[in-house]
Each structure stands twice: as C-alpha cells, then as structure tokens.
Design a protein around this motif. Structure first.
Motif, PDB file in Angstrom:
ATOM      1  N   LEU A 128       0.805  -1.220   0.000  1.00 13.90           N
ATOM      2  CA  LEU A 128       0.000   0.000   0.000  1.00 13.90           C
ATOM      3  C   LEU A 128       0.841   1.275   0.000  1.00 13.90           C
ATOM      4  CD1 LEU A 128      -2.877  -0.980   2.446  1.00 13.90           C
ATOM      5  CD2 LEU A 128      -2.980  -0.798  -0.045  1.00 13.90           C
ATOM      6  N   LYS A 129       2.151   1.127   0.197  1.00 13.88           N
ATOM      7  CA  LYS A 129       3.012   2.314   0.226  1.00 13.88           C
ATOM      8  C   LYS A 129       2.916   3.026  -1.122  1.00 13.88           C
ATOM      9  CE  LYS A 129       7.554   4.060   1.291  1.00 13.88           C
ATOM     10  NZ  LYS A 129       8.907   3.792   1.727  1.00 13.88           N
ATOM     11  N   GLY A 130       2.685   4.313  -1.059  1.00 12.16           N
ATOM     12  CA  GLY A 130       2.561   5.095  -2.284  1.00 12.16           C
ATOM     13  C   GLY A 130       1.151   5.127  -2.833  1.00 12.16           C
ATOM     14  N   LYS A 131       0.358   4.103  -2.530  1.00  8.05           N
ATOM     15  CA  LYS A 131      -1.035   4.076  -3.002  1.00  8.05           C
ATOM     16  C   LYS A 131      -1.926   4.739  -1.974  1.00  8.05           C
ATOM     17  CE  LYS A 131      -0.481  -0.252  -5.505  1.00  8.05           C
ATOM     18  NZ  LYS A 131      -0.828  -1.657  -5.539  1.00  8.05           N
ATOM     19  N   LEU A 132      -1.991   4.144  -0.799  1.00  6.30           N
ATOM     20  CA  LEU A 132      -2.894   4.626   0.236  1.00  6.30           C
ATOM     21  C   LEU A 132      -2.382   5.916   0.852  1.00  6.30           C
ATOM     22  CD1 LEU A 132      -5.510   3.823   1.556  1.00  6.30           C
ATOM     23  CD2 LEU A 132      -4.226   2.630   3.281  1.00  6.30           C
ATOM     24  N   GLY A 133      -1.126   5.974   1.172  1.00  7.19           N
ATOM     25  CA  GLY A 133      -0.574   7.174   1.774  1.00  7.19           C
ATOM     26  C   GLY A 133      -0.661   8.365   0.836  1.00  7.19           C
ATOM     27  N   ALA A 134      -0.447   8.124  -0.470  1.00  9.25           N
ATOM     28  CA  ALA A 134      -0.493   9.217  -1.443  1.00  9.25           C
ATOM     29  C   ALA A 134      -1.925   9.688  -1.657  1.00  9.25           C
ATOM     30  CB  ALA A 134       0.108   8.755  -2.764  1.00  9.25           C
ATOM     31  N   ASP A 135      -2.864   8.754  -1.744  1.00 10.06           N
ATOM     32  CA  ASP A 135      -4.264   9.111  -1.983  1.00 10.06           C
ATOM     33  C   ASP A 135      -4.880   9.826  -0.792  1.00 10.06           C
ATOM     34  OD1 ASP A 135      -4.043   7.805  -4.360  1.00 10.06           O
ATOM     35  OD2 ASP A 135      -5.198   6.044  -3.750  1.00 10.06           O
ATOM     36  N   LEU A 136      -4.667   9.262   0.397  1.00  8.69           N
ATOM     37  CA  LEU A 136      -5.384   9.735   1.565  1.00  8.69           C
ATOM     38  C   LEU A 136      -4.550  10.600   2.478  1.00  8.69           C
ATOM     39  CD1 LEU A 136      -7.012   6.331   2.257  1.00  8.69           C
ATOM     40  CD2 LEU A 136      -8.082   8.287   1.178  1.00  8.69           C
ATOM     41  N   GLY A 137      -3.251  10.624   2.255  1.00 14.34           N
ATOM     42  CA  GLY A 137      -2.389  11.362   3.150  1.00 14.34           C
ATOM     43  C   GLY A 137      -2.179  12.801   2.727  1.00 14.34           C
ATOM     44  N   ALA A 138      -3.044  13.333   1.877  1.00 11.49           N
ATOM     45  CA  ALA A 138      -2.887  14.710   1.412  1.00 11.49           C
ATOM     46  C   ALA A 138      -2.856  15.685   2.589  1.00 11.49           C
ATOM     47  CB  ALA A 138      -3.997  15.068   0.450  1.00 11.49           C
ATOM     48  N   GLY A 139      -3.685  15.440   3.585  1.00 13.22           N
ATOM     49  CA  GLY A 139      -3.675  16.283   4.769  1.00 13.22           C
ATOM     50  C   GLY A 139      -2.496  15.988   5.661  1.00 13.22           C
ATOM     51  N   LEU A 140      -1.871  14.869   5.430  1.00  8.80           N
ATOM     52  CA  LEU A 140      -0.736  14.413   6.222  1.00  8.80           C
ATOM     53  C   LEU A 140       0.502  14.518   5.356  1.00  8.80           C
ATOM     54  CD1 LEU A 140      -1.820  10.941   7.493  1.00  8.80           C
ATOM     55  CD2 LEU A 140      -0.716  12.640   8.859  1.00  8.80           C
ATOM     56  N   LEU A 141       1.082  15.664   5.248  1.00  3.63           N
ATOM     57  CA  LEU A 141       2.231  15.803   4.374  1.00  3.63           C
ATOM     58  C   LEU A 141       3.465  15.284   5.098  1.00  3.63           C
ATOM     59  CD1 LEU A 141       1.457  19.268   2.796  1.00  3.63           C
ATOM     60  CD2 LEU A 141       1.219  17.030   1.755  1.00  3.63           C
ATOM     61  N   VAL A 142       3.745  14.034   4.884  1.00  2.00           N
ATOM     62  CA  VAL A 142       4.883  13.399   5.534  1.00  2.00           C
ATOM     63  C   VAL A 142       5.887  13.042   4.449  1.00  2.00           C
ATOM     64  CG1 VAL A 142       5.631  11.450   6.913  1.00  2.00           C
ATOM     65  CG2 VAL A 142       3.410  12.458   7.326  1.00  2.00           C
ATOM     66  N   SER A 143       7.068  13.605   4.528  1.00  2.00           N
ATOM     67  CA  SER A 143       8.084  13.356   3.517  1.00  2.00           C
ATOM     68  C   SER A 143       8.792  12.031   3.793  1.00  2.00           C
ATOM     69  CB  SER A 143       9.097  14.496   3.531  1.00  2.00           C
ATOM     70  OG  SER A 143       9.793  14.489   4.753  1.00  2.00           O
ATOM     71  N   ASP A 144       9.575  11.594   2.807  1.00  2.00           N
ATOM     72  CA  ASP A 144      10.361  10.371   2.997  1.00  2.00           C
ATOM     73  C   ASP A 144      11.370  10.556   4.119  1.00  2.00           C
ATOM     74  OD1 ASP A 144       9.058   8.911   1.076  1.00  2.00           O
ATOM     75  OD2 ASP A 144      10.475   9.421  -0.522  1.00  2.00           O
ATOM     76  N   SER A 145      11.926  11.785   4.246  1.00  2.00           N
ATOM     77  CA  SER A 145      12.910  12.016   5.302  1.00  2.00           C
ATOM     78  C   SER A 145      12.244  11.902   6.673  1.00  2.00           C
ATOM     79  CB  SER A 145      13.604  13.370   5.135  1.00  2.00           C
ATOM     80  OG  SER A 145      12.686  14.425   5.268  1.00  2.00           O
ATOM     81  N   ALA A 146      10.994  12.367   6.813  1.00  2.00           N
ATOM     82  CA  ALA A 146      10.292  12.251   8.094  1.00  2.00           C
ATOM     83  C   ALA A 146      10.080  10.784   8.447  1.00  2.00           C
ATOM     84  CB  ALA A 146       8.956  12.981   8.040  1.00  2.00           C
ATOM     85  N   SER A 147       9.774   9.979   7.452  1.00  2.00           N
ATOM     86  CA  SER A 147       9.600   8.542   7.671  1.00  2.00           C
ATOM     87  C   SER A 147      10.925   7.908   8.096  1.00  2.00           C
ATOM     88  CB  SER A 147       9.086   7.888   6.393  1.00  2.00           C
ATOM     89  OG  SER A 147       8.958   6.505   6.560  1.00  2.00           O
TER      90      SER A 147
END
Length: 190
Positions: A128-147
């Motif tokens: 789901l990485k890139g699919k779910l986080g990208a679609d629904l995480g618009a309000g959650l702007l989390v960069s790769d560096s934060a991860s």
C-alpha cells in the motif's frame, strides 16, 4: 454490480445490516466505523457498496463514504487479505489512521488490529506504500525524510508514541541527519 443502496434500515446485528429497498431486503456487512454512524432502525440509510461474487456466495459490503470503499477495494487486492480481514482493518482503525500508518511505515499500529500478524502488517505496508498514503495522506504531508527519521528513532529503541511526538517537532524540510539530531534533543529534554 450493486454500487449503492438507499432504503430503510430494518436490522442492525454487527457487522450485518438488513436494508429494505422498495420491498427487497439486502443483507450488508459493514465495518464498525460505518456501523457507529448509522441512523436508528426504521430510518432511511444510504450506503455505497461492493459486491463480492464467490463460488459459494454473493456478498454485499457497505460503506458510509467513498473513501472507505476505495480503501476496502485496495485492501482486498492484497494477497492474504480477504473481505473479512479488510472489514476488520477498517473496523479497527480509521481511514486516516491507516493512511498515516502506511505513510510512516508503522507495522506496530497494524498488528493491533485483531487478525493482523507481523507478516500481514509488513505485506500491507509494502503493497500500500505510495497508493494509500499518497491518496489519503494529502492532509498528512509526511516526507520520505520524516519517515526515515521516525524509523531511526524506533530503531534506537524509542516507543511509537515517543518517536511520533519527537518527529512532529522537527521543522519541515529538515534533512534526515539534522532531523534525527533535533528529535534526539527533543527526546532528551522530555
């Protein structure tokens, strides 16, 4: 395919509902997030649905929002995740919580859902990485560096809660090494 039901709510037996649509009663399984937001018995209800056709049954699943239905469809595409497990996931955590767990790659949050083991959680995170986080995480702007920063703190032995709290205090746009330093400073003060 049945995509939407609009009718009178006749029965509520979690996770099953019976909805009367002009004299035809439809049995619908819903996640608990939808169940908690249902109207009283005898009142009108509208659900978006997904019809699963199997060799031995035709099963109807209902959702209170298009977002929930889309996540359900993503979940059932994953090997080892069936309709019941997808409902359990949506019952155990909100769509935004799931998106955040996927974006931050937090297997621990997924394993708290009954029926989800470590291997299944890791498969969910991977697929789901890139699919779910990208679609629904618009309000959650989390960069790769934060991860990466969050994963580094977890690897150092900090709990999910401590690592999340510290990573929230890091200014946006910080690099990984700078972010880790800032997070460790914040954790040493706390």
């Amino acid at each position: 395919m049945i995509g939407r039901l609009s009718g009178i709510l006749l029965e509520k037996n979690p996770p099953q509902l019976l909805i009367d649509c002009n004299g035809v009663g439809y049995e619908v399984s819903v996640p608990m997030s939808t169940f908690y937001n249902l109207p009283a018995l005898g009142e009108k209800v509208v659900l978006l649905t997904h019809l699963a056709v199997r060799e031995d049954a035709h099963l109807l699943y209902g959702f209170g929002s298009a977002e929930e239905r889309n996540v359900y469809k993503q979940l059932i595409k994953i090997t080892g995740v069936g309709a019941r497990m997808a409902l359990a996931i949506l019952s155990g955590m909100s769509v935004s919580d799931l998106a955040q767990a996927i974006t931050l790659q937090e297997a621990g949050r997924l394993t708290r859902v009954p029926g989800i083991g470590k291997k299944t959680a890791e498969r969910l995170l991977l697929e789901l990485k890139g699919k779910l986080g990208a679609d629904l995480g618009a309000g959650l702007l989390v960069s790769d560096s934060a991860s990466d920063i969050l994963n580094a703190l977890l690897a150092l032995g900090y709990s999910d809660k401590e690592a999340l709290q510290a990573s929230k205090q890091i200014p946006a746009g910080s690099g990984v090494s700078e972010g880790i330093k800032l997070a460790l400073k914040a954790l040493s003060k706390g």
